[in-house]
Design an enzyme around this catalytic site. Structure first.
Site, PDB file in Angstrom:
ATOM      1  N   LYS A   1      32.712  19.374  38.938  1.00 23.33           N
ATOM      2  CA  LYS A   1      32.605  19.071  37.503  1.00 23.33           C
ATOM      3  C   LYS A   1      31.930  17.714  37.334  1.00 23.33           C
ATOM      4  O   LYS A   1      32.293  16.755  38.029  1.00 23.33           O
ATOM      5  CB  LYS A   1      34.016  19.048  36.915  1.00 23.33           C
ATOM      6  CG  LYS A   1      34.089  18.836  35.407  1.00 23.33           C
ATOM      7  CD  LYS A   1      35.546  18.891  34.957  1.00 23.33           C
ATOM      8  CE  LYS A   1      35.700  18.847  33.464  1.00 23.33           C
ATOM      9  NZ  LYS A   1      37.101  19.024  33.038  1.00 23.33           N
TER      10      LYS A   1
ATOM     11  N   SER B   1      42.243  22.292  31.085  1.00 18.81           N
ATOM     12  CA  SER B   1      40.816  22.476  31.368  1.00 18.81           C
ATOM     13  C   SER B   1      40.460  23.073  32.719  1.00 18.81           C
ATOM     14  O   SER B   1      39.305  23.415  32.947  1.00 18.81           O
ATOM     15  CB  SER B   1      40.079  21.144  31.218  1.00 18.81           C
ATOM     16  OG  SER B   1      39.833  20.936  29.864  1.00 18.81           O
TER      17      SER B   1
ATOM     18  N   SER C   1      37.699  22.492  29.460  1.00 18.55           N
ATOM     19  CA  SER C   1      36.402  21.861  29.577  1.00 18.55           C
ATOM     20  C   SER C   1      35.693  22.126  30.916  1.00 18.55           C
ATOM     21  O   SER C   1      34.482  21.918  31.005  1.00 18.55           O
ATOM     22  CB  SER C   1      36.554  20.351  29.390  1.00 18.55           C
ATOM     23  OG  SER C   1      37.391  19.804  30.396  1.00 18.55           O
TER      24      SER C   1
END
Ligand code: GLN
Length: 489
Positions: free
Chosen positions: A77, A176, A152
């Site tokens: 990420k 997330s 996310s």
């Protein structure tokens, strides 16, 4: 040989036996990234990954043997700092930022032979549930491109579901990792707060943030988590607890376990498909001999307001460091010089941050301001403690708590983007684990009538990741679900 669909532990074995080289593996996954570019899951490819693969291939057999993730490509990420490789938090504010150091979790993965292949798209500064707040545009769900991948860590989940790597890394402040794992049909773990160092993970809400693995099997999640976990002097909140060898001690026997279902969870609005999958997992656990009991978490209804108040407050403080002086973006002051310091900050932050980030900064600044602090921030902190106490008392009656991950499978792109409250409400099952600091695992458990993946969530007491892996691997083994959409491989 087609190794795109293989698990991390299997890839390691093949490299160790010299049936394939790390270089071949990296080349194959880089091709797959290129093939599925339209998903917009990747924001930046690591040009040095092939060099790294070559150095893995030149290790002696003894050196190779020691590496738990030998030659395993991972997608990270883009909230996690990688030395020399652009890290943006999917924000204009950090566009072009090259960190001078790597997060501790990255160094640990690399020390164990993993190769950072690429950086994944996300909601800007990890604020969102659909990946639609990214400065680089939305990521698409590989199972159906009209749907969001969740957020996310949506890029990390979509990349995995599209077989761009066997492992991806996400972060979880309020769901997330777990929610996008559920939307994309992969395994996602938010470890206990303090298990994995936050050093080098760009902060959203520091008392909630926790990085964790996203994988296609529970065993891989255990393996990657054990590599990343452990005390780090760079993070004052990292735990000194010993890290068990979870991947070796997983046992998928649930017959001696008591699993709690909070009665309040059943009152939330959950769609038909999600309810069906949830009930089928309850039956499966009963079949395996687990004792299912009802527990009470009467305050979880308050989790959403408490979560959004405290995380926005922490975010407003954390994001004050992005001032146009030290990092990334600075507004153009050549054509129109700044009038004063406030104008300098205002123009830079006004142009550098997107809508969602500004909403959180404003909400948090308000909740922390004198006159409102006691009524909002402090009250929310008190309720947070009460929620944590409720979980601790529930774990006096059961080993783990079972629930859905979200109220439905993936929703359509743009469906909720203009309705922040509906977007926030989606987090009802996931935020309380972060409020309480406990570990939680999302495991694929079925499909919706439209063929979209649906997961279930398991939560356990602090530092009891083992029980999550045990139950998760039982569910995984019994269901034996398809791991990727047919068109992907
Ligand atoms: N959807 C939640 C939020 O927007 C969770 C985010 C996260 O876990 N990073 O705050």
């Amino acid at each position: 040989m087609n190794y795109l669909g293989l698990e991390a532990s299997h890839i390691r074995e093949l490299i160790l036996k010299k049936e394939i080289t790390s270089t071949q593996v990296v080349e194959g996954f880089l091709d797959q990234i290129e093939r599925h570019k339209d998903l917009n899951a990747i924001v930046n490819v690591n040009e040095k990954s092939l060099d790294r693969a070559k150095s893995i291939d030149s290790l002696t057999p003894e050196q190779a043997m020691e590496k738990k993730l030998l030659g395993v490509p991972i997608i990270v990420k883009d909230l996690i700092c990688t030395e020399g490789l652009e890290t943006t938090a999917a924000s204009k504010m950090l566009d072009g930022f090259i960190p001078p150091y790597s997060a501790t979790l990255i160094s640990r993965l690399e020390k164990n032979g993993a190769i950072v292949l690429a950086k994944a798209n996300l909601d800007e500064f990890a604020m969102g549930s659909s990946n639609e707040t990214s400065f680089y545009g939305s990521t698409l769900n590989p199972w159906n491109k009209e749907y969001v991948p969740g957020g996310s860590s949506g890029g990390s989940a979509a990349a995995l579901a599209a077989a761009m790597a066997p492992v991806s890394i996400g972060t979880d402040t309020g769901g997330s990792i777990r929610q996008p794992a559920h939307f994309c049909g992969v395994v996602g773990l938010k470890p206990t707060y303090g298990r994995i160092s936050r050093y080098g993970v760009i902060a959203f809400a520091s008392s909630f943030d926790q990085a964790g693995p996203m994988t296609t099997s529970v065993k891989d999640a255990a393996l990657v988590c054990e590599v990343m976990s452990g005390y780090d002097p760079h993070d004052g909140t990292s735990s000194e607890r010993e890290v068990p060898s979870w991947s070796e001690s997983i046992c998928s026997d649930v017959s001696k376990l008591t699993i709690g279902i909070p009665k309040e969870y059943m009152e939330f609005e959950v769609d038909e498909d999600t309810r069906k999958v949830f009930n089928s997992v309850v039956d499966l656990l009963k079949k395996g001999g687990a004792n299912i009991v009802e527990v009470s978490l009467s305050l979880v209804k308050q989790a959403i307001p408490v979560y959004y108040l405290i995380t926005s407050s922490e975010a407003s403080s954390n994001l004050s460091r992005f001032d146009g002086v030290r990092y990334g973006y600075r507004a153009d002051f050549k054509s129109q010089p700044a009038e004063d310091l406030i104008d300098f900050y205002g123009r830079t932050r006004g142009l550098g941050f997107g809508h969602e980030v500004k909403r959180r900064i404003m909400l948090g600044t308000f909740a922390l301001s004198s006159g409102y602090y006691d009524d909002y921030f402090q009250k929310a902190c008190r309720v947070r403690r009460l929620i944590q106490n409720e979980f601790l008392s529930a774990f006096g009656q059961c080993d783990a708590i079972l629930s859905p991950v979200a109220t439905s499978a993936a929703f359509k792109l743009k469906e909720k983007v203009d309705d922040p409250l509906a977007m926030f409400a989606n987090d009802i099952f996931t935020t309380s684990a972060n409020l309480a600091g406990i570990p939680a695992l999302s495991v694929p458990a079925g499909f919706s009538s439209l063929g979209l993946p649906i997961g279930i969530q398991l939560q356990a007491n602090h530092f009891n990741e083992q029980v999550l892996f045990d139950i998760g691997s039982y569910v995984e083994k019994e269901l034996n679900l398809k791991k990727r959409a047919d068109h992907v491989l």
